[in-house]
Design a protein around this motif. Structure first.
Motif, mmCIF file in Angstrom:
data_model
loop_
_atom_site.group_PDB
_atom_site.id
_atom_site.type_symbol
_atom_site.label_atom_id
_atom_site.label_comp_id
_atom_site.label_asym_id
_atom_site.label_seq_id
_atom_site.Cartn_x
_atom_site.Cartn_y
_atom_site.Cartn_z
ATOM 1 N N ILE A 1 -19.257 7.776 -6.588
ATOM 2 C CA ILE A 1 -19.835 6.657 -7.339
ATOM 3 C C ILE A 1 -20.460 7.048 -8.674
ATOM 4 O O ILE A 1 -21.030 6.201 -9.352
ATOM 5 C CB ILE A 1 -20.843 5.888 -6.472
ATOM 6 N N GLY A 2 -20.323 8.305 -9.074
ATOM 7 C CA GLY A 2 -20.832 8.717 -10.385
ATOM 8 C C GLY A 2 -20.020 8.138 -11.527
ATOM 9 O O GLY A 2 -20.509 7.988 -12.644
ATOM 10 N N THR A 3 -18.764 7.820 -11.269
ATOM 11 C CA THR A 3 -17.901 7.165 -12.244
ATOM 12 C C THR A 3 -18.181 5.676 -12.137
ATOM 13 O O THR A 3 -17.985 5.081 -11.087
ATOM 14 C CB THR A 3 -16.424 7.487 -11.950
ATOM 15 N N MET B 1 0.842 -1.182 0.000
ATOM 16 C CA MET B 1 0.000 0.000 0.000
ATOM 17 C C MET B 1 0.882 1.238 0.000
ATOM 18 O O MET B 1 1.940 1.263 0.603
ATOM 19 C CB MET B 1 -0.894 0.002 1.241
ATOM 20 N N SER B 2 0.383 2.262 -0.701
ATOM 21 C CA SER B 2 1.085 3.542 -0.763
ATOM 22 C C SER B 2 0.097 4.653 -0.480
ATOM 23 O O SER B 2 -1.094 4.520 -0.759
ATOM 24 C CB SER B 2 1.698 3.748 -2.146
ATOM 25 N N LYS B 3 0.594 5.736 0.032
ATOM 26 C CA LYS B 3 -0.259 6.899 0.285
ATOM 27 C C LYS B 3 -0.055 7.893 -0.843
ATOM 28 O O LYS B 3 1.073 8.230 -1.188
ATOM 29 C CB LYS B 3 0.072 7.529 1.625
ATOM 30 N N PHE B 4 -1.164 8.320 -1.404
ATOM 31 C CA PHE B 4 -1.155 9.329 -2.456
ATOM 32 C C PHE B 4 -2.104 10.436 -2.035
ATOM 33 O O PHE B 4 -3.070 10.188 -1.312
ATOM 34 C CB PHE B 4 -1.670 8.751 -3.785
ATOM 35 N N THR B 5 -1.848 11.628 -2.521
ATOM 36 C CA THR B 5 -2.813 12.711 -2.377
ATOM 37 C C THR B 5 -3.236 13.087 -3.787
ATOM 38 O O THR B 5 -2.423 13.565 -4.579
ATOM 39 C CB THR B 5 -2.214 13.922 -1.638
ATOM 40 N N LEU B 6 -4.485 12.803 -4.096
ATOM 41 C CA LEU B 6 -5.024 13.074 -5.422
ATOM 42 C C LEU B 6 -5.753 14.409 -5.431
ATOM 43 O O LEU B 6 -6.437 14.751 -4.468
ATOM 44 C CB LEU B 6 -5.991 11.964 -5.838
ATOM 45 N N ASN B 7 -5.616 15.143 -6.515
ATOM 46 C CA ASN B 7 -6.372 16.380 -6.711
ATOM 47 C C ASN B 7 -7.652 15.999 -7.443
ATOM 48 O O ASN B 7 -7.661 15.837 -8.659
ATOM 49 C CB ASN B 7 -5.550 17.380 -7.520
ATOM 50 N N VAL B 8 -8.726 15.828 -6.680
ATOM 51 C CA VAL B 8 -9.998 15.375 -7.248
ATOM 52 C C VAL B 8 -11.036 16.479 -7.077
ATOM 53 O O VAL B 8 -11.320 16.910 -5.956
ATOM 54 C CB VAL B 8 -10.492 14.078 -6.573
ATOM 55 N N ASN B 9 -11.561 16.941 -8.185
ATOM 56 C CA ASN B 9 -12.595 17.979 -8.191
ATOM 57 C C ASN B 9 -12.164 19.207 -7.393
ATOM 58 O O ASN B 9 -12.953 19.828 -6.684
ATOM 59 C CB ASN B 9 -13.926 17.422 -7.675
ATOM 60 N N GLY B 10 -10.868 19.540 -7.512
ATOM 61 C CA GLY B 10 -10.339 20.745 -6.885
ATOM 62 C C GLY B 10 -9.951 20.602 -5.426
ATOM 63 O O GLY B 10 -9.550 21.585 -4.806
ATOM 64 N N SER B 11 -10.026 19.403 -4.870
ATOM 65 C CA SER B 11 -9.661 19.177 -3.469
ATOM 66 C C SER B 11 -8.582 18.122 -3.361
ATOM 67 O O SER B 11 -8.586 17.140 -4.105
ATOM 68 C CB SER B 11 -10.878 18.707 -2.663
ATOM 69 N N MET C 1 -1.863 14.643 -11.408
ATOM 70 C CA MET C 1 -2.781 15.281 -12.343
ATOM 71 C C MET C 1 -4.019 15.841 -11.645
ATOM 72 O O MET C 1 -4.369 15.413 -10.544
ATOM 73 C CB MET C 1 -3.196 14.276 -13.426
ATOM 74 N N LYS C 2 -4.673 16.768 -12.319
ATOM 75 C CA LYS C 2 -5.957 17.288 -11.851
ATOM 76 C C LYS C 2 -7.041 16.342 -12.370
ATOM 77 O O LYS C 2 -7.207 16.185 -13.579
ATOM 78 C CB LYS C 2 -6.174 18.705 -12.393
ATOM 79 N N ILE C 3 -7.759 15.720 -11.447
ATOM 80 C CA ILE C 3 -8.786 14.732 -11.785
ATOM 81 C C ILE C 3 -10.159 15.369 -11.586
ATOM 82 O O ILE C 3 -10.435 15.930 -10.526
ATOM 83 C CB ILE C 3 -8.654 13.493 -10.877
ATOM 84 N N THR C 4 -10.998 15.285 -12.609
ATOM 85 C CA THR C 4 -12.363 15.782 -12.496
ATOM 86 C C THR C 4 -13.309 14.628 -12.784
ATOM 87 O O THR C 4 -13.172 13.943 -13.799
ATOM 88 C CB THR C 4 -12.640 16.939 -13.474
ATOM 89 N N THR C 5 -14.274 14.447 -11.890
ATOM 90 C CA THR C 5 -15.300 13.421 -12.068
ATOM 91 C C THR C 5 -16.627 14.119 -12.361
ATOM 92 O O THR C 5 -16.728 15.343 -12.264
ATOM 93 C CB THR C 5 -15.446 12.551 -10.805
ATOM 94 N N ILE C 6 -17.642 13.345 -12.648
ATOM 95 C CA ILE C 6 -18.968 13.900 -12.910
ATOM 96 C C ILE C 6 -19.444 14.739 -11.731
ATOM 97 O O ILE C 6 -20.100 15.762 -11.913
ATOM 98 C CB ILE C 6 -19.992 12.786 -13.281
ATOM 99 N N GLU C 7 -19.057 14.353 -10.516
ATOM 100 C CA GLU C 7 -19.461 15.115 -9.332
ATOM 101 C C GLU C 7 -18.824 16.496 -9.293
ATOM 102 O O GLU C 7 -19.323 17.385 -8.606
ATOM 103 C CB GLU C 7 -19.075 14.357 -8.041
#
Length: 151
Positions: A34-36, A1-11, A70-76
């Protein structure tokens, strides 16, 4: 396991997952977005489509390690301040979905298309929209894209 900090929907969103975990599962299982949707698992159907730095990507086919910066954007993440985008509003107004399963991915592809080509031609839509819809709402999807382009 690894710890990552993802930029998801601006957070910034911390996740503790294996390096080779598909982004789809980090979004759904770890972050509860869960929209994806999971569809085929091989990057063909498009139900799992997200934006990576503004470009569409199948989240079942990329690992968390590969997209961590990367900057990740989901439907939410499309609606801002509780206000739906013009495309989302057109989707509802034109009653695009039937079952709705693929619609998050469809909207993500259409959003990227409109960002790149605000007034897309029929050929532009054909080239950008490769997601599969089992209910065959393609005519309404096309109409919603045109309606949003005119908004």
């Amino acid at each position: 396991m690894s710890k990552f900090t993802l930029n998801v929907n601006g957070s910034a969103r911390p996740v503790d997952v294996a390096d080779d975990t598909p982004l789809l599962w980090a979004l759904r299982d770890t972050l509860g977005l869960i929209g994806t949707k999971f569809g085929c698992g091989i990057g063909e159907c498009g139900a799992c489509t997200v934006h990576l730095d503004g470009v569409t990507a199948k989240s079942c086919s990329v690992t968390v390690k590969d997209v961590a910066a990367m900057k990740i954007t989901t439907i939410e993440g499309l609606a801002t301040g509780g206000r739906l985008t013009a495309l989302q509003q057109a989707w509802i107004r034109l009653d695009v979905p039937q079952c709705g399963y693929c619609q998050g991915g469809q909207i993500m592809c259409a959003t990227a298309l409109l960002a790149a080509k605000p007034k897309p031609t029929e050929a532009d839509i054909d080239n950008a929209m490769g997601n599969i819809c089992r209910c065959a709402t393609y005519t309404r999807i096309r109409a919603a894209i045109h309606a949003a382009a005119g908004a």
